[in-house]
Design an enzyme around this catalytic site. Sequence first.
Site, PDB file in Angstrom:
ATOM      1  N   GLY A 173     -20.853 -13.079   1.255  1.00  0.00           N
ATOM      2  CA  GLY A 173     -21.777 -11.766   0.751  1.00  0.00           C
ATOM      3  C   GLY A 173     -21.199 -12.242  -1.450  1.00  0.00           C
ATOM      4  CB  CYS A 183     -12.251  -4.068  -1.288  1.00  0.00           C
ATOM      5  SG  CYS A 183     -11.600  -4.300   0.865  1.00  0.00           S
ATOM      6  CB  ALA A 200     -16.027 -15.566   5.814  1.00  0.00           C
TER       7      ALA A 200
END
Length: 451
Positions: free
Chosen positions: A271, A389, A268
């Site tokens: 992307g 990230c 989720a």
Amino acid sequence: MSDLSEPTLSPPLWRQLQLTAQALASIRAGTSGSIAFELVEPALRPGVQSLGFQVLRRLGRAEALRRHLAKRTPPPPADALLCTALALAWDPVSSPYEPFTLVDQAVEAAKRNPTTRAQASFINACLRRFLRERDELVAATEHEPVAQWNHPRWWIERLKRDHPREWQRVLAADNQQAPMTLRVNRRKTSVASYLLALRHDGQQGWPVGDDGVQLAQARPVLQLPGFAAGEVSVQDAAAQLAAALLLDGLPAGKPGAAPLRVLDACAAPGGKTAHLLERAGQTAIEVTALEVDAVRSRRIDETLARLDLQAQVVVADAGRPAQWWDGQPYDAILLDAPCTASGIVRRHPDVRWLRRESDTPQLAQQQAMLLAALWPLVRPGGRLLYCTCSVFREEGSYQIEAFLAHNTDARLLPSPGHLLPQGGGNGRGVPDNPLGDHDGFFYALLEKPAR
Ligand SMILES: C[S@@+](CC[C@H](N)C(=O)[O-])C[C@H]1O[C@@H](n2cnc3c(N)ncnc32)[C@H](O)[C@@H]1O
């Protein structure tokens, strides 16, 4: 979260400062920025969020100034208002309003709010002194790293250790506004055609990476040509590397052959799931998108529906394959693991203030557990792409070194490793590197040799 709008003088600035300070107080109490700004009434939200982002990017300096101005910390609502005003006013070059206007309006905001009214004279006295002695006060905070870099001290120390040559560049980039980058849906259009559509619409953009377009100016998505029709999605250029890294190099499915089985283990809002499907082109591919959070999993469905793509969306814990795995190995697994998000603080300026130093080892343990649980599901000859990230090595290169030391059947293929955020201003010039102005990310592509 994005900072799409410029602050406006209507509604009155004092009201915007009140709401910005309220959002700051709730972030300081542990609420995430997206929720804190979501609570602001819709008509005022864009302006308040824009001011709030500026405050969060200058909060270290504001708190240092406040300590010089007041011996005792005032109650949380008054302190939030004082720090909001100081953050916005301390640097006349980047201040969104005249410092005198900000001070007047902050005092007005204090007087008009029952939770700060009793401290209005104190706030007034502090801010007037600040205006009189600004240069000396700023100079007195200059040597404090938290004031200088606007990150917590532990974060600065960690970056120094992890990236001894680049830490200052990373911290400076973190305090800039991130550009808006789009991913062009190869199934519907091409980068070249989309650039033409943008130009036709009076907007400027340039290609980044294989499928990306970076915009000179951020826009609400519904004002982008082709957005509703699924021609583009918003996705940072570094995040767009995942699909190509995982899929390129895998044998293309032959007509009549079984489709490639791909697992997106932490999917989720979808992307990267969508990019895998867009990128597969003519290759037959079957994607399972796993997500542990049922509410967030609905965003995968929405993403896929807008882009006209299909995947099997499963709500389950990737760390417990016994509960959802059908026993058939995967050709490729994407593990976009939960992390500190230390690479995307430009887009989420609250993250640095919300995180605690102890979060990193906890998240690293969770990442190691997910890697260990998913590796046996890769078929011999298949791959697993691990990414976060984050710019912290504990969630990146150290994690993978430890994994390789314990898994002798894993081989590291050429991978980007740590990509550090590129602060290229807010992207008003064509970038000098192929990925343009991008967020911080880590990628390691692991292969399980064929038997
Ligand atoms: C970094 S985000 C993924 C972003 C996504 N790959 C994308 O590109 O849109 C990590 C996601 O993993 C989910 N997650 C965390 N732990 C998980 C687990 N044990 N199993 C499955 N999903 C998990 C989180 O809820 C979150 O939605």
